[in-house]
Design a protein around this motif. Structure first.
Motif: not given
Length: 106
Positions: A30-40, A43-52
């Motif tokens: 809920k704080d916008g932090q990845a707790i699991h990712s199969t991406l680098d 990419e993880t940061s990019y998708y979190i920002q835009h998908c959120s």
């Protein structure tokens, strides 16, 4: 009990990740932090920002129509990927699927 639930979650994640079309899975807290990712990390940061952002817009749109309703799942199809988003109260699940090998729309 929590140990069993953790094992079940890991099993579900493994099944999703092992699907031949899946190219990435991200779980965001809920704080916008990845707790699991199969991406680098980038990419993880990019998708979190835009998908959120997309999730917030979709949630707002649904609630404007009916304040008692909420979004449960949505899918975005691009030329390269299907992006599947499953927002929960404390988490957001993002799954990227390659459409070149995925089935075609009827």
């Amino acid at each position: 009990m929590a140990e069993r639930a953790t094992g079940e979650v890991k099993d579900v994640l493994k099944r999703i990740e092992d699907h031949e079309n899946v190219v990435g899975v991200i779980i965001v807290d809920k704080d916008g932090q990845a707790i699991h990712s199969t991406l680098d990390a980038m990419e993880t940061s990019y998708y979190i920002q835009h998908c959120s952002t997309l999730t917030a817009i979709a949630r707002s749109t649904i609630r404007e129509t009916d304040p008692t309703d909420d979004i449960q799942f949505f899918r975005i199809r691009t030329k390269k990927f299907e992006i599947m988003l499953a927002p929960e109260r404390d988490y957001l699940l993002i799954v990227l699927q390659n459409i070149k090998t995925a089935g075609k729309f009827p």
